[in-house]
Motif scaffolding. Structure first.
Motif, short mmCIF file in Angstrom:
data_model
loop_
_atom_site.label_atom_id
_atom_site.label_comp_id
_atom_site.label_asym_id
_atom_site.label_seq_id
_atom_site.Cartn_x
_atom_site.Cartn_y
_atom_site.Cartn_z
N TRP A 77 -53.98 21.23 84.03
CA TRP A 77 -53.03 22.18 84.85
C TRP A 77 -51.98 21.49 85.58
O TRP A 77 -51.07 22.30 85.77
CB TRP A 77 -54.15 22.71 85.81
N ILE A 78 -52.11 20.35 85.99
CA ILE A 78 -50.75 19.50 86.80
C ILE A 78 -50.22 18.61 85.69
O ILE A 78 -48.98 18.73 85.68
CB ILE A 78 -51.81 18.66 87.89
N GLN A 79 -50.67 17.66 85.31
CA GLN A 79 -50.10 16.78 84.47
C GLN A 79 -49.40 17.51 83.35
O GLN A 79 -47.91 17.38 83.07
CB GLN A 79 -50.89 15.52 84.06
N GLU A 80 -50.16 18.27 82.35
CA GLU A 80 -49.30 18.95 81.37
C GLU A 80 -48.88 20.50 81.76
O GLU A 80 -48.37 21.07 80.87
CB GLU A 80 -50.58 18.96 80.25
N GLU A 81 -48.85 20.89 83.00
CA GLU A 81 -48.44 22.10 83.47
C GLU A 81 -49.13 23.16 82.48
O GLU A 81 -48.04 24.14 82.03
CB GLU A 81 -46.89 22.00 83.38
N PHE A 82 -50.33 23.19 82.15
CA PHE A 82 -50.85 24.43 81.90
C PHE A 82 -50.66 26.05 82.15
O PHE A 82 -50.63 26.79 81.65
CB PHE A 82 -52.51 24.11 81.39
N TRP A 83 -50.59 25.73 83.39
CA TRP A 83 -50.22 27.10 84.17
C TRP A 83 -48.88 27.89 83.70
O TRP A 83 -48.89 28.90 83.71
CB TRP A 83 -50.18 26.97 85.71
N ARG A 84 -47.90 26.95 83.40
CA ARG A 84 -46.89 27.73 82.48
C ARG A 84 -47.07 28.37 81.37
O ARG A 84 -46.67 29.50 81.07
CB ARG A 84 -45.62 26.57 82.19
N ASN A 85 -48.17 27.88 80.48
CA ASN A 85 -48.60 28.36 79.33
C ASN A 85 -49.42 29.79 79.63
O ASN A 85 -49.31 30.70 78.90
CB ASN A 85 -49.72 27.46 78.52
N VAL A 86 -50.19 29.77 80.75
CA VAL A 86 -51.03 30.93 81.16
C VAL A 86 -49.98 31.76 81.70
O VAL A 86 -50.23 33.10 81.43
CB VAL A 86 -51.93 30.62 82.51
N LEU A 87 -48.91 31.57 82.06
CA LEU A 87 -47.98 32.37 82.82
C LEU A 87 -47.42 33.22 81.56
O LEU A 87 -47.04 34.46 81.44
CB LEU A 87 -46.71 31.86 83.71
N ASN A 88 -46.91 32.49 80.65
CA ASN A 88 -46.11 33.07 79.32
C ASN A 88 -47.33 33.88 78.65
O ASN A 88 -46.87 34.96 78.07
CB ASN A 88 -46.04 31.86 78.32
N THR A 89 -48.47 33.48 78.46
CA THR A 89 -49.46 34.45 78.00
C THR A 89 -49.54 35.95 78.64
O THR A 89 -49.99 36.73 78.41
CB THR A 89 -50.90 33.65 77.79
N GLY A 90 -49.50 35.53 79.82
CA GLY A 90 -49.54 36.93 80.80
C GLY A 90 -48.59 37.77 80.57
O GLY A 90 -48.70 38.97 80.39
N ILE A 91 -47.10 37.26 80.56
CA ILE A 91 -46.15 38.18 80.39
C ILE A 91 -46.12 38.65 78.97
O ILE A 91 -45.90 39.96 78.65
CB ILE A 91 -44.82 37.07 80.13
N VAL A 92 -46.42 37.86 77.88
CA VAL A 92 -46.68 38.48 76.66
C VAL A 92 -47.83 39.50 76.62
O VAL A 92 -47.54 40.70 75.68
CB VAL A 92 -47.07 37.16 75.38
N CYS A 93 -48.72 39.37 77.00
CA CYS A 93 -50.06 40.32 76.94
C CYS A 93 -49.59 41.70 77.67
O CYS A 93 -49.83 42.63 77.27
CB CYS A 93 -51.23 39.66 77.80
N PHE A 94 -48.94 41.52 78.82
CA PHE A 94 -48.58 42.59 79.67
C PHE A 94 -47.70 43.58 78.51
O PHE A 94 -47.88 44.68 78.43
CB PHE A 94 -47.98 42.03 80.80
N PHE A 95 -46.64 43.04 78.00
CA PHE A 95 -45.70 43.83 77.33
C PHE A 95 -46.11 44.21 76.01
O PHE A 95 -45.94 45.23 75.52
CB PHE A 95 -44.38 42.75 77.14
N VAL A 96 -46.97 43.38 75.40
CA VAL A 96 -47.51 43.92 74.11
C VAL A 96 -48.54 45.20 74.36
O VAL A 96 -48.50 46.00 73.63
CB VAL A 96 -48.64 42.73 73.44
N VAL A 97 -49.36 45.13 75.56
CA VAL A 97 -50.25 46.17 75.70
C VAL A 97 -49.53 47.24 76.18
O VAL A 97 -49.83 48.37 75.68
CB VAL A 97 -51.30 45.56 76.90
N THR A 98 -48.59 47.24 77.13
CA THR A 98 -47.90 48.17 77.51
C THR A 98 -46.97 48.97 76.37
O THR A 98 -47.16 50.33 76.09
CB THR A 98 -46.69 47.90 78.72
N ILE A 99 -46.48 48.50 75.54
CA ILE A 99 -45.32 48.86 74.34
C ILE A 99 -46.17 49.48 73.38
O ILE A 99 -46.14 50.71 73.10
CB ILE A 99 -44.59 47.87 73.81
#
Length: 293
Positions: A77-99
């Protein structure tokens, strides 16, 4: 009056209970074992000399003074900044589900109320595209994405995932709408609604469990995707699953297995919470789609 389970022979009840317990153990053990191992060092969790090190955490205690450590989570989460990948996944999931749900509800409703013969062939065509391997569809997008210089960004992945998921969404929502009597539409029109108002105010509330069920399956498609994200996203825009695979390293780069283990646990826990939260709607939606009347 005794229930059907109580009328079963005692030996059969015991055998059924043992089978359920065995099935639960086999299904749940890998996840709980991974959660346990995520708090160990690699030499413990993947110990070849003595597998009990994964239980006792001998090397973990020797290094950190405790049989448990959060080094894997801190590194991911800190060294490799996995939180960025989680954020990207959240954005993708939101728009895929909505559309997907927006197009799927409108298209499924229109097809369920259509009397034209081509409706069946449209659904068959959608089913054929859904049956194709996703990798076959992704490869067709690569050339135009490279030529238009839009490879590696999230919107391109969203477009492809929606294209892959839309046939499935249409099929599911079409079956749900077919189980809703058309008399509801007619009653709403008698009360002064136009077609869209009848759809929004009468039909959607009735089939809301079906929408949630379809939305959850769309979410899982985007959440668990690997092939599309691995081929279409740059390193800085990776979603969770390709990022976890990158933690393992390649023949050219050294990875960190415990970062991947911690990331897997972090990615799996939200799915359990989501399913538990929507379990009633999921069961209701699947029942509504399976039983007509």
């Amino acid at each position: 009056m005794a229930s059907r389970a109580q009328r079963m022979p005692k030996s059969l009840r015991i055998a059924s209970s043992l089978f359920v317990l065995l099935w639960f153990f086999l299904a749940a053990f890998p996840f709980f074992w991974t959660v346990w191992g995520s708090f160990k060092v690699e030499l413990d969790f993947f110990s070849i000399a003595d597998w009990t090190n994964a239980l006792t955490g001998a090397r973990t205690e020797a290094v950190y003074g405790s049989p448990f450590t959060t080094t894997g989570y801190e590194g991911a989460w800190i060294q490799e900044e996995f939180w960025r990948n989680v954020l990207n996944t959240g954005i993708v999931c939101f728009f895929v589900v909505t559309i997907s749900l927006t197009i799927g509800t409108l298209g499924g409703y229109a097809l369920s109320r259509s009397t034209y013969n081509y409706t069946f062939w449209l659904l068959i065509t959608a089913l054929i595209f859904r049956a194709m391997p996703p990798i076959a569809l992704v490869s067709g997008y690569l050339l135009p994405f490279f030529e238009w210089n839009i490879w590696g960004i999230l919107p391109t992945t969203i477009i492809v995932l929606v294209a892959i998921n839309q046939p499935f969404t249409l099929w599911m929502l079409h079956s749900f709408f077919k189980n809703i009597p058309s008399e509801l539409d007619e009653s709403a029109k008698v009360d002064g609604c136009n077609q869209f108002q009848a759809f929004r105010r009468v039909i959607i509330p009735v089939m809301w469990p079906g929408v949630i069920t379809t939305g959850l399956f769309s979410f899982l498609l985007a959440y668990n995707d690997f092939a599309v994200g691995a081929m279409l996203l740059s390193e800085s825009n990776r979603t969770m699953v390709p990022a976890i695979a990158a933690f393992l390293g390649t023949t050219q780069t050294e990875g960190n297995v415990m970062f991947a283990v911690a990331a897997v646990v972090s990615a799996t826990v939200p799915l359990f919470i989501l399913v538990m939260f929507f379990q009633r709607q999921i069961v209701g939606g699947l029942t509504a789609g399976a039983v007509k009347g």
